[in-house]
Design a protein around this motif. Structure first.
Motif, PDB file in Angstrom:
ATOM      1  N   LEU A   1     -60.019  43.941 -14.378  1.00  0.00           N
ATOM      2  CA  LEU A   1     -60.995  44.157 -15.454  1.00  0.00           C
ATOM      3  C   LEU A   1     -61.557  42.825 -15.953  1.00  0.00           C
ATOM      4  CD1 LEU A   1     -59.095  46.954 -17.407  1.00  0.00           C
ATOM      5  CD2 LEU A   1     -61.253  47.219 -16.150  1.00  0.00           C
ATOM      6  N   ARG A   2     -60.715  41.816 -16.040  1.00  0.00           N
ATOM      7  CA  ARG A   2     -61.166  40.492 -16.497  1.00  0.00           C
ATOM      8  C   ARG A   2     -62.154  39.889 -15.505  1.00  0.00           C
ATOM      9  NH1 ARG A   2     -62.966  37.361 -20.339  1.00  0.00           N
ATOM     10  NH2 ARG A   2     -62.478  35.163 -20.039  1.00  0.00           N
ATOM     11  N   GLU A   3     -61.870  40.058 -14.212  1.00  0.00           N
ATOM     12  CA  GLU A   3     -62.783  39.533 -13.190  1.00  0.00           C
ATOM     13  C   GLU A   3     -64.171  40.166 -13.315  1.00  0.00           C
ATOM     14  OE1 GLU A   3     -60.840  40.346  -9.527  1.00  0.00           O
ATOM     15  OE2 GLU A   3     -59.426  38.658  -9.685  1.00  0.00           O
ATOM     16  N   ILE A   4     -64.209  41.477 -13.533  1.00  0.00           N
ATOM     17  CA  ILE A   4     -65.504  42.160 -13.689  1.00  0.00           C
ATOM     18  C   ILE A   4     -66.187  41.709 -14.970  1.00  0.00           C
ATOM     19  CG2 ILE A   4     -66.629  44.411 -13.883  1.00  0.00           C
ATOM     20  CD1 ILE A   4     -64.230  45.578 -12.334  1.00  0.00           C
ATOM     21  N   GLU A   5     -65.430  41.520 -16.018  1.00  0.00           N
ATOM     22  CA  GLU A   5     -65.985  41.053 -17.294  1.00  0.00           C
ATOM     23  C   GLU A   5     -66.668  39.698 -17.123  1.00  0.00           C
ATOM     24  OE1 GLU A   5     -64.407  40.973 -21.887  1.00  0.00           O
ATOM     25  OE2 GLU A   5     -63.066  40.230 -20.320  1.00  0.00           O
ATOM     26  N   LEU A   6     -66.062  38.806 -16.359  1.00  0.00           N
ATOM     27  CA  LEU A   6     -66.638  37.473 -16.137  1.00  0.00           C
ATOM     28  C   LEU A   6     -67.898  37.529 -15.274  1.00  0.00           C
ATOM     29  CD1 LEU A   6     -63.392  35.360 -15.540  1.00  0.00           C
ATOM     30  CD2 LEU A   6     -64.863  35.361 -17.573  1.00  0.00           C
ATOM     31  N   MET A   7     -68.036  38.575 -14.446  1.00  0.00           N
ATOM     32  CA  MET A   7     -69.226  38.708 -13.601  1.00  0.00           C
ATOM     33  C   MET A   7     -70.488  38.878 -14.440  1.00  0.00           C
ATOM     34  SD  MET A   7     -67.617  41.199 -10.649  1.00  0.00           S
ATOM     35  CE  MET A   7     -69.148  41.469  -9.772  1.00  0.00           C
ATOM     36  N   ASP A   8     -70.323  39.377 -15.666  1.00  0.00           N
ATOM     37  CA  ASP A   8     -71.501  39.543 -16.527  1.00  0.00           C
ATOM     38  C   ASP A   8     -72.096  38.207 -16.934  1.00  0.00           C
ATOM     39  OD1 ASP A   8     -73.258  41.408 -18.031  1.00  0.00           O
ATOM     40  OD2 ASP A   8     -72.458  40.316 -19.759  1.00  0.00           O
TER      41      ASP A   8
END
Length: 569
Positions: A394-401
Motif C-alpha cells: 500500500l505504501r508503494e502505491i501511495e508513493l506512486m502518486d
C-alpha cells in the motif's frame, strides 16, 4: 592619380549613421521574419503537424514532407522538434526522421528565395495593408494573414535600409579588401558560420549576403561560400535546442549537424562548378555590365545556389537514412538503466513549441497520455493490495502518486505559459478543457492515494478477510472502472470522440454493477460471518470510491466530446 588624391575624392562615410541604419535595418528584418513565422505557424501549424505525422511512410515522402512543412511554417527548428515528439511517441522511427530533417533543409531555402525578389518598393505598402488587416478585421484568419503580409513587408523594408546604408561602402577600399578575403571559401564559410551561430538565424545571414550582392559588393562564389557557412552555423540552434532534452532530441540534432557539415565539405571543392551551373539556370541581364550587372543578377543566383546544393545534398544522402540513424544511435547510445529509480519528468512538453500554441497544446495531449500511464499503474495494483496486500504494498502505491502530482504540476505550468500568448477563441477553449481533464486525472490519482489506500489499511487493522465471491465482484467492478479511465485518457490524448463516447456509454453498466454489488453486500450483512460489519463498511466504501473514479473519467471524456462538437459546428 596619387593615393592621396583618390582618398580626397572618396566621399566621407558617416560611420555612426551607417551603423544605426545597418543595425536598425537588421532589427526590422529579424522582427519581420519573426512576425511572419508566428503568423504562418498560427495559420498552418496544426495542419502541418497532421501532414508531417501522416506522410512520412518512406524516406522520400519524409523529405518532401519535411521540405513542405518547413517552407510553410518557416522554421526548420520547429519541424525538428515535432519530429522528436513523434519519435518519442512511437509515431515515427529515427530512420524516417532523418529524411524529414534532410527535407527541412530544402524548406528553409524558401526564405532566401523570397528575399531575393527584393520587392523593396512595395515594402511600406505591404506593411500598411498588413497592419490594417490585423487591427481592423474581426476575423482571426484575416488578422493572421495580415501578420504574414506585415512581416514580409518589414523584411523587405529592413533590407532596403541595410542596402542604402551599404551604398557608400562600394568605394571604401578597406571594406572592399575585407570582401575580397571572403572570396577565399574557408574564410567566407567561417565568417558566415560564426555570424549565423551568434544570431541563430541563417535567414539573416542569407539576407545580408543578398543585400551585399544587390550593391555589387560580392560575387556569386563569395555568396555561395557565405550560404555554406550559414548551413553550418544554423546547426548551433539545433544543438542548443537539444540541451537537457531526451536522447531522441540529441540524436535528431546530431543528424542535422552531420548532414549539414558533410554537405558543406562535399561542395566546398566544387563552388566554381556550382557557380557556373547556377548562372546557367538563373536570369541574366546582358544589357548591364560591371557592378550594375552583379547587383542585378547575383542576389537571385545566391538564392538559387542555396536551394540547389541543399536539394543535391538531400538526393545524395537520402539513400543513407538507415546508416545515419545507426551512426547517431552509436554516437548517442541509450543510457544504461540506473539502479536508482529516476524521478519522473515530462516527456513531450517542449518550450520551443510554446510560440506555436496549436502544436504546444497537441504536446499537452501527449503528456496526458504519459500521466495516464502513471495513473494506470496505480489502478492496476490498488485492488489486489486492498483485498489481500500488506502495508508495504500500500505504501508503494501511495508513493506512486508523487509521479502523478509532478506531471500534473509540469503540465499546468506549461499550459500557464501557453495562456499568456495571444490565443484564438478555439485555442483558448481547448486549453481550458485540457486543464480540466488534467485536473480530473490528478483527482483520480488522489482518490487512489487518499481514499483507497486508507480502506486497505482499515482492512488490515480490522483483520477483515474478504470472501472469494465478494472479491470476484469487486475485482470485476474495478476492471471496468480501470477500462473507463484508460479510455478517457486515450480520448483526451488522441482527441478521440469514439473513445470518449465509449466512456460515457459505460454509465449504465457501471451503475448496474454497483447496484448488484450493493445487493450482494446487504445479503452478506444478514449472514452469520465474523467481522461482517467492518467488512460491509469497507466493501461499500470501495464501491463508492470506484464510482467516484468513474465520475472523473466521465468528466475527462466529456471535455473531448465538447471539443469535437465545436470542431464540427
Amino acid at each position: 592619380m596619387t593615393p592621396e588624391v583618390a582618398q580626397a575624392m572618396t566621399p566621407a562615410i558617416h560611420w555612426w549613421a551607417m551603423a544605426m541604419s545597418l543595425f536598425g535595418g537588421l532589427a526590422l528584418f529579424l522582427y519581420g521574419m519573426d512576425q511572419m513565422a508566428e503568423a504562418l505557424k498560427a495559420v498552418a501549424g496544426e495542419r502541418m503537424k497532421d501532414i508531417l505525422a501522416k506522410l512520412t511512410a518512406n524516406r522520400f515522402m519524409g523529405a518532401i514532407t519535411g521540405a513542405f512543412v518547413t517552407a510553410v511554417i518557416n522554421s526548420s527548428s520547429v519541424t525538428t522538434v515535432l519530429v522528436v515528439g513523434f519519435i518519442s511517441a512511437g509515431l515515427m522511427t529515427l530512420s524516417q526522421s532523418v529524411g524529414v530533417i534532410m527535407g527541412a533543409n530544402i524548406g528553409s531555402t524558401v526564405t532566401a528565395q523570397l528575399i531575393a525578389f527584393q520587392i523593396t518598393e512595395a515594402a511600406l505598402l505591404m506593411i500598411g495593408i498588413g497592419f490594417m488587416m490585423q487591427f481592423i478585421s474581426a476575423q482571426e484568419a484575416i488578422r493572421q494573414y495580415g501578420g504574414i503580409l506585415m512581416g514580409l513587408g518589414l523584411v523587405f523594408f529592413g533590407m532596403s535600409i541595410m542596402s542604402d546604408a551599404m551604398g557608400p561602402l562600394r568605394t571604401y577600399e578597406p571594406f572592399l579588401d575585407f570582401v575580397r578575403r571572403l572570396e577565399n571559401p574557408a574564410i567566407g564559410i567561417l565568417v558566415a558560420a560564426v555570424f549565423t551561430g551568434v544570431i541563430q538565424s541563417s535567414a539573416a545571414t542569407m539576407g545580408i549576403a543578398i543585400v551585399m550582392a544587390s550593391q555589387g559588393l560580392i560575387n556569386l562564389p563569395t555568396g555561395i561560400a557565405l550560404a555554406l557557412g550559414a548551413n553550418i552555423g544554423t546547426c548551433v540552434t539545433a544543438l542548443l535546442a537539444a540541451i537537457g532534452k531526451p536522447r531522441d532530441a540529441l540524436r535528431a540534432a546530431l543528424v542535422h549537424v552531420i548532414f549539414n557539415v558533410c554537405g558543406v565539405l562535399i561542395w566546398v571543392g566544387f563552388i566554381g562548378q556550382l557557380s557556373a551551373f547556377t548562372q546557367l539556370i538563373s536570369p541574366s541581364h546582358s544589357g548591364l555590365s560591371g557592378t550594375a550587372r552583379l547587383a542585378a543578377e547575383v542576389p537571385r543566383q545566391i538564392a538559387n545556389a542555396h536551394t540547389l546544393f541543399n536539394v543535391a545534398n538531400t538526393l545524395l544522402f537520402i539513400g543513407l537514412t538507415t546508416q545515419f540513424a545507426r551512426l547517431v544511435q552509436w554516437l548517442v547510445p541509450d543510457k544504461p538503466p540506473s539502479a536508482e529509480p529516476l524521478a519522473v519528468r515530462a516527456k513531450y512538453l517542449d518550450d520551443e513549441l510554446i510560440s506555436t500554441p496549436s502544436l504546444a497544446l497537441d504536446r499537452v495531449r501527449l503528456e496526458v497520455l504519459h500521466m495516464g500511464e502513471c495513473v494506470d499503474k496505480m489502478m492496476a495494483r490498488i485492488m489486489p493490495a486492498i483485498l489481500s496486500g500488506n502495508r508495504r504494498t500500500l505504501r508503494e502505491i501511495e508513493l506512486m502518486d508523487n509521479d502523478v502530482d509532478t506531471l500534473h504540476a509540469q503540465i499546468i505550468t506549461y499550459l500557464g505559459k501557453i495562456s499568456r500568448l495571444s490565443l484564438t477563441e478555439k485555442q483558448t477553449g481547448t486549453l481550458m478543457r485540457l486543464m480540466a481533464a488534467v485536473n480530473d486525472l490528478e483527482n483520480i490519482g488522489d482518490v487512489v492515494e487518499t481514499n483507497l489506500i486508507v480502506l486497505g489499511r482499515e482492512r488490515i487493522d480490522a483483520g477483515v478477510s474478504i470472501s472469494a465471491p465478494t472479491r470476484q465482484i469487486l475485482m470485476g467492478f474495478h476492471r471496468i472502472v480501470t477500462r473507463s479511465v484508460a479510455a478517457a485518457v486515450q480520448a483526451v490524448a488522441q482527441n478521440n470522440e469514439m473513445a470518449a463516447r465509449t466512456v460515457t456509454s459505460m454509465k449504465q453498466e457501471i451503475q448496474h454493477i454497483a447496484d448488484s454489488a450493493a445487493i450482494h453486500q446487504a445479503q452478506r450483512l444478514v449472514a452469520e460471518e465474523p467481522n461482517r460489519i467492518p467488512a460491509y463498511t469497507i466493501e461499500i466504501d470501495i464501491i463508492e470510491k470506484l464510482k467516484r473514479i468513474y465520475y472523473f473519467a466521465k468528466r475527462m471524456a466529456k471535455t473531448v466530446e465538447t471539443d469535437e462538437d465545436e470542431n464540427v459546428s
